[in-house]
Design a protein around this motif. Structure first.
Motif, mmCIF file in Angstrom:
data_model
loop_
_atom_site.group_PDB
_atom_site.id
_atom_site.type_symbol
_atom_site.label_atom_id
_atom_site.label_comp_id
_atom_site.label_asym_id
_atom_site.label_seq_id
_atom_site.Cartn_x
_atom_site.Cartn_y
_atom_site.Cartn_z
ATOM 1 N N MET A 123 21.230 -66.030 -4.272
ATOM 2 C CA MET A 123 21.454 -65.639 -2.880
ATOM 3 C C MET A 123 21.181 -66.820 -1.948
ATOM 4 N N LYS B 221 23.615 -55.713 -0.695
ATOM 5 C CA LYS B 221 22.354 -54.978 -0.619
ATOM 6 C C LYS B 221 21.420 -55.443 -1.732
ATOM 7 N N LYS B 222 20.117 -55.404 -1.422
ATOM 8 C CA LYS B 222 19.124 -55.782 -2.430
ATOM 9 C C LYS B 222 18.508 -54.532 -3.027
ATOM 10 N N ASP C 7 15.089 -56.449 -7.670
ATOM 11 C CA ASP C 7 15.121 -57.903 -7.638
ATOM 12 C C ASP C 7 16.530 -58.484 -7.663
ATOM 13 N N ARG C 8 17.545 -57.629 -7.501
ATOM 14 C CA ARG C 8 18.906 -58.130 -7.587
ATOM 15 C C ARG C 8 19.712 -57.723 -6.360
ATOM 16 N N TRP C 9 20.696 -58.535 -6.060
ATOM 17 C CA TRP C 9 21.609 -58.278 -4.959
ATOM 18 C C TRP C 9 22.932 -57.772 -5.518
ATOM 19 N N ASP D 283 17.625 -63.854 -6.381
ATOM 20 C CA ASP D 283 17.243 -64.416 -5.093
ATOM 21 C C ASP D 283 17.668 -65.880 -4.979
#
Length: 335
Positions: free
Chosen positions: A6, A66-67, A70-72, A3
């Motif tokens: 991001m 996309k998430k 807890d990761r993108w 996050d």
């Protein structure tokens, strides 16, 4: 991608956009030149067309993220652009990167309250920041900031109070004339008013009219524009007043046409103004047959700036120059 990463990407990317699809958080980033500009041309009152520069060229470059938990993760990426990219050194001119600090906003407010114009404010900010590349925004951003500031002040009820006052004046005296011009969002932009006494005076003493937008002595720093003349006792008389949102040619055209309407369509024989391009163009549009002269006071105010060296080198030049101005005999018909 976490996050925090991001968030950092939001702060540094040249792309924009986000969405929430089917319960899954999806970030969509598109380049600023995606899509095509609508083919619209603005038509001015004189019939000419304004064609704006094209800024969107149908670029297909994009990035979908996309998430998941807890990761993108990147789900789709189109790298190719169909236009020249901004260099790292010029990316700060992109709208997404332009911002004002609290210190800069405070400095803009102080300079604006002192009556300094946007161009000079931008120059001061440039000097304080050590160069235009370090300011973080453009002169137009300064203008936009001050516009929003003024509009918020007017929204506090002053505009409505002014409108109510004008309506009351017209009820008491049907000869009282006023007009408002609204902006694209329906908010007050320009206003003009004149009472019946001034309209009557114009019928007798309206051969020569002075039009001067150089007064900024109100708390909104909106140009106050009086129309003035001289009566048979050599006394100044008023032919109407206005408050303008800006000093553009469009505002001056609106004002002059509104004033002409208030004067029952009777044009003066001579109009005297400051030597300003926007005003000159507006006068040429509204009063093409009227003699247009520049104000002597404004001209003489600029003389020392251009003739200061000559004044010092030739002691008699100033007196001789003033004689040429003040003691030249002219034909009354030429005046």
């Amino acid at each position: 991608m976490t996050d925090q990463e991001m968030t950092d990407m939001h702060e540094h990317t040249n792309m924009i956009g986000s969405d929430d699809m089917l319960g899954k958080l999806v970030k969509r980033f598109f380049v600023l030149r995606r899509g095509l500009d609508p083919k619209k041309k603005l038509k001015k009152e004189n019939g000419s067309l304004i064609v704006h520069d094209q800024t969107r060229v149908g670029c297909k470059a994009l990035l979908y993220i996309k998430k998941s938990e807890d990761r993108w993760t990147v789900s789709r990426f189109v790298r190719d652009h169909n236009h020249e990219l901004f260099s790292p050194n010029s990316s700060h001119f992109l709208r997404v990167h332009r911002s004002k600090t609290k210190v800069q906003k405070k400095l803009i407010d102080v300079l604006d309250d002192s009556g300094i114009g946007p161009s000079k404010i931008a120059s001061v900010l440039c000097s304080e920041s050590g160069g235009v590349d370090n300011v973080g925004f453009s002169q137009q951003d300064v203008i936009n900031y001050l516009t929003v500031k003024r509009q918020k002040q007017l929204e506090n009820g002053d505009a409505q109070l002014m409108l109510s006052y004008f309506k009351n004046c017209q009820l008491k005296n049907p000869g009282f004339f006023y007009a408002f011009q609204m902006d694209a969002e329906g908010k007050l932009a320009n206003c003009f008013w004149v009472d019946s006494r001034s309209r009557m005076a114009y019928k007798y003493f309206g051969d020569v009219v002075t039009f001067d937008p150089t007064y900024l002595t109100n708390k909104y720093l909106m140009p106050f524009v009086p129309f003035t003349g001289v009566n048979h006792h050599q006394q100044s008389i008023l032919f109407g007043c206005a408050l303008l949102w800006d000093e553009t040619e469009e505002s001056f055209v609106w004002l002059l046409r509104t004033w002409l309407e208030a004067m029952d369509g009777v044009s003066p024989k001579t109009i005297i103004t400051d030597q300003d391009t926007s005003i000159s163009n507006a006068v040429a549009q509204v009063f093409p047959e009227v003699n247009h002269h520049y104000c002597m006071w404004h001209i003489q105010k600029k003389v020392p700036e251009y003739l200061n060296q000559i004044y010092h080198e030739h002691s008699e030049f100033k007196n001789q120059f003033q004689k040429c101005i003040r003691q030249t005999i002219e034909d009354r018909e030429d005046f």
